[in-house]
Design a protein around this motif. Structure first.
Motif, PDB file in Angstrom:
ATOM      1  N   ARG A 164     -44.026 -57.831 -24.062  1.00  0.00           N
ATOM      2  CA  ARG A 164     -45.092 -56.463 -23.863  1.00  0.00           C
ATOM      3  C   ARG A 164     -44.546 -55.162 -24.135  1.00  0.00           C
ATOM      4  NH1 ARG A 164     -47.287 -58.372 -17.393  1.00  0.00           N
ATOM      5  NH2 ARG A 164     -47.715 -60.270 -18.370  1.00  0.00           N
ATOM      6  N   THR A 165     -43.547 -55.269 -24.629  1.00  0.00           N
ATOM      7  CA  THR A 165     -42.799 -54.073 -24.992  1.00  0.00           C
ATOM      8  C   THR A 165     -44.027 -53.605 -26.292  1.00  0.00           C
ATOM      9  OG1 THR A 165     -40.883 -54.385 -24.812  1.00  0.00           O
ATOM     10  CG2 THR A 165     -41.428 -52.936 -26.623  1.00  0.00           C
ATOM     11  N   GLU A 166     -44.405 -52.267 -25.587  1.00  0.00           N
ATOM     12  CA  GLU A 166     -45.931 -51.619 -26.620  1.00  0.00           C
ATOM     13  C   GLU A 166     -44.498 -50.446 -27.261  1.00  0.00           C
ATOM     14  OE1 GLU A 166     -48.968 -51.696 -26.344  1.00  0.00           O
ATOM     15  OE2 GLU A 166     -49.209 -53.304 -24.323  1.00  0.00           O
ATOM     16  N   ILE A 167     -44.767 -50.416 -28.913  1.00  0.00           N
ATOM     17  CA  ILE A 167     -44.616 -49.708 -28.994  1.00  0.00           C
ATOM     18  C   ILE A 167     -45.590 -49.089 -30.317  1.00  0.00           C
ATOM     19  CG2 ILE A 167     -44.366 -49.720 -31.975  1.00  0.00           C
ATOM     20  CD1 ILE A 167     -42.284 -52.582 -32.290  1.00  0.00           C
ATOM     21  N   THR A 168     -46.136 -47.542 -30.347  1.00  0.00           N
ATOM     22  CA  THR A 168     -47.224 -46.873 -30.865  1.00  0.00           C
ATOM     23  C   THR A 168     -46.819 -46.499 -31.741  1.00  0.00           C
ATOM     24  OG1 THR A 168     -46.935 -45.435 -28.790  1.00  0.00           O
ATOM     25  CG2 THR A 168     -48.761 -47.425 -28.829  1.00  0.00           C
ATOM     26  N   HIS A 169     -47.480 -45.297 -32.699  1.00  0.00           N
ATOM     27  CA  HIS A 169     -47.104 -44.732 -33.620  1.00  0.00           C
ATOM     28  C   HIS A 169     -48.479 -43.637 -34.148  1.00  0.00           C
ATOM     29  CE1 HIS A 169     -46.241 -44.892 -39.401  1.00  0.00           C
ATOM     30  NE2 HIS A 169     -46.166 -43.422 -38.255  1.00  0.00           N
ATOM     31  N   GLU A 170     -47.648 -41.910 -33.692  1.00  0.00           N
ATOM     32  CA  GLU A 170     -48.532 -40.995 -34.790  1.00  0.00           C
ATOM     33  C   GLU A 170     -47.805 -39.482 -34.824  1.00  0.00           C
ATOM     34  OE1 GLU A 170     -49.087 -39.857 -29.444  1.00  0.00           O
ATOM     35  OE2 GLU A 170     -49.892 -41.168 -29.687  1.00  0.00           O
ATOM     36  N   ALA A 171     -48.407 -39.362 -35.544  1.00  0.00           N
ATOM     37  CA  ALA A 171     -48.102 -37.702 -35.650  1.00  0.00           C
ATOM     38  C   ALA A 171     -46.204 -37.628 -36.586  1.00  0.00           C
ATOM     39  CB  ALA A 171     -48.355 -36.808 -34.649  1.00  0.00           C
ATOM     40  N   GLY A 172     -46.074 -38.825 -37.088  1.00  0.00           N
ATOM     41  CA  GLY A 172     -45.284 -39.489 -37.600  1.00  0.00           C
ATOM     42  C   GLY A 172     -43.718 -39.543 -36.593  1.00  0.00           C
ATOM     43  N   ARG A 173     -44.454 -39.984 -35.655  1.00  0.00           N
ATOM     44  CA  ARG A 173     -43.526 -40.091 -34.169  1.00  0.00           C
ATOM     45  C   ARG A 173     -43.700 -41.674 -34.219  1.00  0.00           C
ATOM     46  NH1 ARG A 173     -38.507 -37.337 -33.929  1.00  0.00           N
ATOM     47  NH2 ARG A 173     -38.805 -36.368 -31.551  1.00  0.00           N
ATOM     48  N   VAL A 174     -42.529 -42.737 -33.910  1.00  0.00           N
ATOM     49  CA  VAL A 174     -42.894 -43.940 -33.508  1.00  0.00           C
ATOM     50  C   VAL A 174     -42.205 -43.575 -31.084  1.00  0.00           C
ATOM     51  CG1 VAL A 174     -42.496 -46.053 -33.143  1.00  0.00           C
ATOM     52  CG2 VAL A 174     -41.817 -45.121 -35.222  1.00  0.00           C
ATOM     53  N   ARG A 175     -43.302 -44.156 -30.795  1.00  0.00           N
ATOM     54  CA  ARG A 175     -43.169 -44.088 -29.266  1.00  0.00           C
ATOM     55  C   ARG A 175     -42.640 -45.812 -29.043  1.00  0.00           C
ATOM     56  NH1 ARG A 175     -43.873 -40.539 -25.866  1.00  0.00           N
ATOM     57  NH2 ARG A 175     -45.528 -39.672 -27.123  1.00  0.00           N
ATOM     58  N   VAL A 176     -41.350 -46.094 -28.037  1.00  0.00           N
ATOM     59  CA  VAL A 176     -41.613 -47.453 -27.499  1.00  0.00           C
ATOM     60  C   VAL A 176     -40.817 -47.954 -26.459  1.00  0.00           C
ATOM     61  CG1 VAL A 176     -39.936 -49.667 -28.269  1.00  0.00           C
ATOM     62  CG2 VAL A 176     -39.543 -47.949 -29.924  1.00  0.00           C
ATOM     63  N   THR A 177     -41.556 -48.487 -25.458  1.00  0.00           N
ATOM     64  CA  THR A 177     -41.492 -48.770 -24.383  1.00  0.00           C
ATOM     65  C   THR A 177     -41.428 -50.355 -23.716  1.00  0.00           C
ATOM     66  OG1 THR A 177     -42.846 -46.861 -23.353  1.00  0.00           O
ATOM     67  CG2 THR A 177     -42.683 -48.045 -21.934  1.00  0.00           C
ATOM     68  N   GLY A 178     -40.073 -50.644 -22.903  1.00  0.00           N
ATOM     69  CA  GLY A 178     -39.927 -51.954 -22.320  1.00  0.00           C
ATOM     70  C   GLY A 178     -38.942 -52.056 -21.993  1.00  0.00           C
ATOM     71  N   ARG A 179     -38.961 -53.214 -22.389  1.00  0.00           N
ATOM     72  CA  ARG A 179     -36.998 -54.168 -21.142  1.00  0.00           C
ATOM     73  C   ARG A 179     -36.988 -55.583 -21.749  1.00  0.00           C
ATOM     74  NH1 ARG A 179     -34.780 -53.304 -16.167  1.00  0.00           N
ATOM     75  NH2 ARG A 179     -32.616 -54.825 -16.328  1.00  0.00           N
ATOM     76  N   LYS A 180     -35.948 -55.681 -22.753  1.00  0.00           N
ATOM     77  CA  LYS A 180     -35.157 -56.543 -23.318  1.00  0.00           C
ATOM     78  C   LYS A 180     -34.290 -57.281 -22.193  1.00  0.00           C
ATOM     79  CE  LYS A 180     -38.009 -56.457 -26.507  1.00  0.00           C
ATOM     80  NZ  LYS A 180     -39.385 -57.273 -26.972  1.00  0.00           N
ATOM     81  N   VAL A 181     -34.117 -58.468 -22.383  1.00  0.00           N
ATOM     82  CA  VAL A 181     -32.756 -59.088 -21.824  1.00  0.00           C
ATOM     83  C   VAL A 181     -32.230 -60.307 -22.556  1.00  0.00           C
ATOM     84  CG1 VAL A 181     -34.432 -59.112 -19.764  1.00  0.00           C
ATOM     85  CG2 VAL A 181     -34.002 -61.148 -21.715  1.00  0.00           C
ATOM     86  N   TRP A 182     -31.105 -59.791 -21.932  1.00  0.00           N
ATOM     87  CA  TRP A 182     -29.778 -60.947 -23.522  1.00  0.00           C
ATOM     88  C   TRP A 182     -29.125 -60.966 -24.912  1.00  0.00           C
ATOM     89  CZ3 TRP A 182     -26.534 -64.530 -20.843  1.00  0.00           C
ATOM     90  CH2 TRP A 182     -26.766 -65.095 -19.738  1.00  0.00           C
ATOM     91  N   VAL A 183     -29.422 -59.368 -25.028  1.00  0.00           N
ATOM     92  CA  VAL A 183     -29.094 -58.696 -26.088  1.00  0.00           C
ATOM     93  C   VAL A 183     -27.918 -59.064 -26.382  1.00  0.00           C
ATOM     94  CG1 VAL A 183     -29.789 -56.744 -27.767  1.00  0.00           C
ATOM     95  CG2 VAL A 183     -31.595 -57.774 -26.052  1.00  0.00           C
ATOM     96  N   THR A 184     -27.857 -60.278 -27.529  1.00  0.00           N
ATOM     97  CA  THR A 184     -26.306 -60.357 -27.584  1.00  0.00           C
ATOM     98  C   THR A 184     -25.380 -58.452 -28.749  1.00  0.00           C
ATOM     99  OG1 THR A 184     -26.769 -62.392 -28.283  1.00  0.00           O
ATOM    100  CG2 THR A 184     -24.833 -61.537 -29.529  1.00  0.00           C
ATOM    101  N   GLY A 185     -24.788 -58.169 -28.312  1.00  0.00           N
ATOM    102  CA  GLY A 185     -23.510 -57.220 -28.859  1.00  0.00           C
ATOM    103  C   GLY A 185     -23.963 -56.014 -28.608  1.00  0.00           C
ATOM    104  N   ALA A 186     -24.880 -55.970 -27.544  1.00  0.00           N
ATOM    105  CA  ALA A 186     -25.929 -54.721 -27.437  1.00  0.00           C
ATOM    106  C   ALA A 186     -24.702 -54.041 -26.559  1.00  0.00           C
ATOM    107  CB  ALA A 186     -27.035 -54.575 -26.205  1.00  0.00           C
TER     108      ALA A 186
END
Ligand SMILES: Cc1cc2nc3c(=O)[nH]c(=O)nc-3n(C[C@H](O)[C@H](O)[C@H](O)COP(=O)(O)OP(=O)(O)OC[C@H]3O[C@@H](n4cnc5c(N)ncnc54)[C@H](O)[C@@H]3O)c2cc1C
Length: 369
Positions: free
Chosen positions: A128-150
């Protein structure tokens, strides 16, 4: 940027050998060690020399990964994650992405793969993480789990929804809006720095978005998962070797009922099965890595078989090793006890055993009917 001059095999031995049980008990390895491994070319050995890596092929990298898996599955987990991120940039990035992101990955920066979410584990099409792209910028919103090495990472590779398909975006962990929440006390790979990563309206320059954005789920993300499967399979080979070594030594020296354990046929049978597992997993790993190196159409099936055989045989071998060592290994801090816990996780990550079996069944219907 020049090629690394260190020998990754020697660096891995020097920095990791003899430390795994302490790191496992502490639930953490020194960040300095992870950075030194990265700078020595250990964590992503396939990165080409022009970007500062050793430029090894997939087979040589696999042998190094097996060596890491034998010494310390937490270190091998960091290799797998960093290798997947480096592969994503190498495979999908343009020259400008490669020039920006690969040299740090071979210079001591650390990276993780942030695909899974609370409700999207085996089925990543549900992210469900949302990635959008506008005017040369990228926006990211979400929550990730169990990321090894984070816990150690400077960068995470995030999978999200984008324009009706999916996209991969490289998110620095020090960007405003990123929070890393460590997952305490995992059952295995305890020093691998697992954490959840919260992405709260993170705004980045568009170079962080990898090409291929908007493709249906299955293209860039699947190719990254394939690389991960092969790496985990080699790591499983290392677990099998560690168990075989401990078990053979123990069975050759401990005596019960007047003879060495190895002379009891029920124990000998376990040793024989371990040798067969080591050879079988070595062969499927070599086959998968050669398919990757050669760009063979066999790659997806070969990676699946290697992951499935590696994980199931590592779990079986570690269980057998515990049985033969019995009370000698029944404590935290024993390499076989650690292998037993680590091996079980190999059946869950990078495509669980069931997911591998389902995909192999699809292949059977396609190719054998
Ligand atoms: C130690 C560890 C490290 C990890 N590292 C990372 C990481 O670095 N990056 C990342 O993105 N994620 C990571 N993960 C998450 C991992 O990828 C998921 O745990 C894995 O994909 C399984 O998802 P799940 O745990 O949500 O289980 P679920 O998907 O809920 O599955 C639960 C059980 O049901 C079975 N199952 C699910 N679907 C089916 C089906 N269709 N048919 C039959 N059986 C099915 C599964 O095989 C499993 O046995 C890690 C997890 C662990 C435990």
């Amino acid at each position: 940027m020049t090629a690394v001059v260190t020998d990754p095999v020697a660096a891995l031995s020097r920095l990791v050998a003899g430390h795994a049980d302490d790191w496992d008990r502490a639930g953490r390895l020194p960040t300095r060690v992870a950075r030194e491994l990265g700078a020595a070319g250990v964590l992503c050995a396939q990165v080409p020399a022009r970007h500062g890596g050793p430029g090894w092929d997939a087979v040589a990298d696999g042998r190094l990964t097996a060596q890491a898996g034998e010494l310390c599955s937490s270190t091998r987990s960091l290799m797998t994650s960093q290798g997947m991120v480096a592969w994503a940039v190498t495979r999908w990035g343009e020259d400008r992405h490669q020039a920006r992101f690969l040299p740090p990955l071979t210079g001591g920066s650390l990276a993780g793969v942030a695909f899974s979410e609370e409700d999207a584990g085996s089925d990543l099409s549900g992210v469900r993480t949302e990635i959008t792209h506008e005017a040369g910028r990228v926006r990211v919103t979400g929550r990730k789990v169990w990321v090894t090495g984070a816990v150690y990472a400077d960068l995470v590779l995030v999978l999200g929804r984008y324009a009706g398909g999916t996209a991969l975006v490289l998110v620095p962990t020090d960007a405003p809006g990123v929070t890393v929440l460590p997952r305490p006390d995992p059952v295995g790979c305890r020093a691998a720095g697992h954490a959840d990563v919260v992405l709260d309206d993170v705004l980045l320059d568009e170079i962080h978005l990898l090409p291929g954005a908007g493709a249906p789920f299955g293209l860039p993300a699947q190719s990254v998962l394939l690389a991960g499967r092969i790496s985990v399979a080699w790591g499983c080979l290392g677990i099998i070797r560690a168990c075989l070594r401990s078990t053979a030594r123990h069975a050759a020296t401990r005596r019960q009922s007047g003879v060495r354990l190895a002379e009891h046929q029920l124990v000998a049978r376990r040793l024989g099965e371990m040798v067969a597992a080591e050879q079988a997993v070595l062969r499927v790993c070599e086959h998968a890595a050669a398919a990757w190196r050669d760009g063979s159409p066999d790659l997806p099936a070969a990676a699946l078989v290697a992951k499935h055989e590696g994980a199931t045989r590592a779990a079986g071998t570690a269980s057998s090793a515990m049985q033969v060592l019995a009370s000698a290994a029944a404590r935290d801090g024993h390499p076989v006890a650690r292998a037993y816990r680590d091996a079980k996780l190999m059946e869950i990550i990078e495509g669980s055993t069931e997911i591998c079996q389902l995909e192999l069944a699809d292949a059977a219907v396609r190719e054998w009917t």
